[in-house]
Design an enzyme around this catalytic site. Structure first.
Site, PDB file in Angstrom:
ATOM      1  N   ARG A 287      30.353  43.655  34.821  1.00  0.00           N
ATOM      2  CA  ARG A 287      30.146  42.490  33.951  1.00  0.00           C
ATOM      3  C   ARG A 287      29.042  42.773  32.936  1.00  0.00           C
ATOM      4  O   ARG A 287      28.057  43.445  33.243  1.00  0.00           O
ATOM      5  CB  ARG A 287      29.744  41.267  34.773  1.00  0.00           C
TER       6      ARG A 287
ATOM      7  N   ARG B 172      32.382  32.059  52.313  1.00  0.00           N
ATOM      8  CA  ARG B 172      31.580  32.117  51.101  1.00  0.00           C
ATOM      9  C   ARG B 172      32.406  31.498  49.979  1.00  0.00           C
ATOM     10  O   ARG B 172      33.497  31.990  49.660  1.00  0.00           O
ATOM     11  CB  ARG B 172      31.243  33.568  50.764  1.00  0.00           C
TER      12      ARG B 172
ATOM     13  N   HIS C 180      24.676  34.039  43.859  1.00  0.00           N
ATOM     14  CA  HIS C 180      23.983  34.909  44.828  1.00  0.00           C
ATOM     15  C   HIS C 180      22.884  34.128  45.553  1.00  0.00           C
ATOM     16  O   HIS C 180      21.923  34.710  46.039  1.00  0.00           O
ATOM     17  CB  HIS C 180      23.306  36.134  44.166  1.00  0.00           C
TER      18      HIS C 180
ATOM     19  N   ASN D   1      34.816  36.391  53.209  1.00  0.00           N
ATOM     20  CA  ASN D   1      34.472  36.444  51.787  1.00  0.00           C
ATOM     21  C   ASN D   1      35.701  36.987  51.057  1.00  0.00           C
ATOM     22  O   ASN D   1      35.959  38.188  51.089  1.00  0.00           O
ATOM     23  CB  ASN D   1      33.255  37.365  51.627  1.00  0.00           C
TER      24      ASN D   1
ATOM     25  N   GLU E  39      23.909  38.577  53.651  1.00  0.00           N
ATOM     26  CA  GLU E  39      24.519  37.287  53.312  1.00  0.00           C
ATOM     27  C   GLU E  39      25.377  36.759  54.454  1.00  0.00           C
ATOM     28  O   GLU E  39      25.454  35.554  54.681  1.00  0.00           O
ATOM     29  CB  GLU E  39      25.371  37.438  52.041  1.00  0.00           C
TER      30      GLU E  39
END
Ligand code: ADP
Length: 396
Positions: A240, A90, A179, A9, A383
């Site tokens: 964010r 990813r 996600h 990732n 994940e």
């Protein structure tokens, strides 16, 4: 030896990795190289009970992956003996085109390059990771797993922006959602934990990490999600902004004279909880609030207010909700966030058990009261495991 998948990732200055045996689902090793490109890059590896770290100059992602292999070898894990069968990557944005885990070839890399403008902050590092791993591990298949994949078939009513149709079509402006690997994994785990078929239940998943997103899922398929064309829309996040009036962007450009890149940078990296409070770690935020810091209090209140708005919206989107699951760093660990997100919602069918919510535990667990019409769960996300499994699926 079990087959293992190396999951990568990549961020612009980081490389996160995990070595996973998809079946039975064991994490053999994991680590991260941070501050790539600096003289003081920090590399850590956890492998077989050992924790190793190095601080040194790491010029690029290529050097970062080489350093990782060196550290593996020093810790006794030579690549040849690890049973590696694939590398899983990813990739944040798959656009309209990519949603199945896809074995990487030159054509895919070229297409991903063309998608870069859709996710300028996120896709280029993912593609870089693929290129580096192809160079250093040329004999292994590389598989791209897309963060947007789960939301590929979002109903049009949830996916379309109410803007000029021709412009939207010409430029691919729609809500893609992100996600996805986590929302899919957590919703499946939630159903498995409750011993029910995902096809028979309606769920809300709240992925609250540094990035944060919510999804509404019916029968295992998402019907809405809070992130949009980019991962900036929706909930308040670590750095964010989540939802803002797009008028702010024009105002800053026209009146404050800010360049597009500076506005984007501010909304991505200097907004959210960090923008309001100067910190984006919730552990720090709570300490500041305890010490009477008004900015931290406001950041927390804005975060919770937005979260409650999305929960309310998704209860209405679903009509009937069976399960709400909290996941990721904040969702799994912060009992106060979970309590404040759901408090006072008994008329809507949500009753937390305060004791269960606050008991420090790992693993999937129920935190709602026994008589709560909606079951509330904490479900740790994974994940890396989901990517590793998707990788094997793509190869068979
Ligand atoms: P990402 O994968 O998006 O980087 P994570 O899911 O790992 O993020 O979440 C990281 C965040 O989780 C941290 O920034 C911090 O705010 C929060 N977090 C981690 N541990 C705890 C904890 N024990 N209590 C409260 N918040 C926590």
């Amino acid at each position: 030896m079990q087959p293992a998948v190396l999951v990568l990732n990549c961020g612009s200055s980081s490389l996160k990795y995990s070595l996973v045996e998809p079946d039975p689902g064991t994490s053999v090793a994991h680590g991260i190289v941070e501050r790539i490109g600096s003289d003081h890059a920090l590399a850590t590896l956890a492998y077989g009970g050992l924790k190793v770290s190095r601080e040194r100059r790491v010029t690029d992602h290529d050097a970062a992956l080489r350093l990782t292999f060196e550290m593996f070898a020093e810790a006794g894990g030579h690549l040849e003996t690890l049973g590696l069968v694939a590398v899983g990557h990813r990739v944040v944005h798959g656009g309209r085109e990519f949603y199945r885990p896809t074995v990487v070839d030159d054509a895919l890399i070229a297409r991903l390059g063309e998608l870069a403008p859709l996710a300028p902050l996120h896709n280029p590092p993912g593609v870089l990771g693929i290129e580096v791993a192809r160079r250093l591990l040329p004999d292994l298949p590389q598989v791209a797993v897309f963060d947007t994949a789960f939301f590929h078939d979002l109903p049009d009513a949830a996916a379309a922006y109410a803007i000029d149709r021709e412009v939207a079509e010409a430029w691919g402006l729609r809500r893609y959602g992100f996600h996805g690997t986590s929302h899919q994994y957590v919703s499946e785990q939630a159903a498995a934990f409750l011993g029910v078929d995902p096809a028979g239940i309606s769920q809300i998943v709240l992925h609250l990490g540094n990035g944060a997103s919510a999804s509404a899922i019916v029968g295992g398929r998402p019907v809405d999600t809070s992130m949009g064309m980019t991962p900036m829309e929706g909930l308040v996040m670590g750095t964010r902004s989540g939802d803002v009036d797009p008028g702010i962007v024009f105002y800053l450009g026209r009146t404050a004279g800010m360049a597009t890149e500076d506005i984007e940078n501010m909304l991505n990296r200097r907004s959210g909880v960090f923008g309001l409070a100067g910190h984006n770690d919730f552990r720090e935020l709570h300490k500041l609030i305890e010490n009477g810091d008004a900015a931290a209090r406001l950041a927390y209140d804005v975060y919770i207010h937005r979260l409650r708005k999305y929960i309310g919206a998704y209860l209405a989107v679903l009509g009937n909700t069976d399960v709400i699951s909290f996941t990721a760093g904040v969702g799994e660990n912060d009992a106060m966030v979970r309590r404040d997100a759901l408090t006072g919602l008994a008329p809507l069918g949500i009753e937390l058990d305060e004791h269960l919510n606050e008991s420090p535990a790992n693993g999937p667990r129920v935190i709602s009261a026994e008589n709560s019409p909606i079951t509330v769960l904490v479900i740790p996300t994974n994940e890396e495991l989901a990517i590793a499994r998707a990788c094997l699926g793509a190869l068979h």
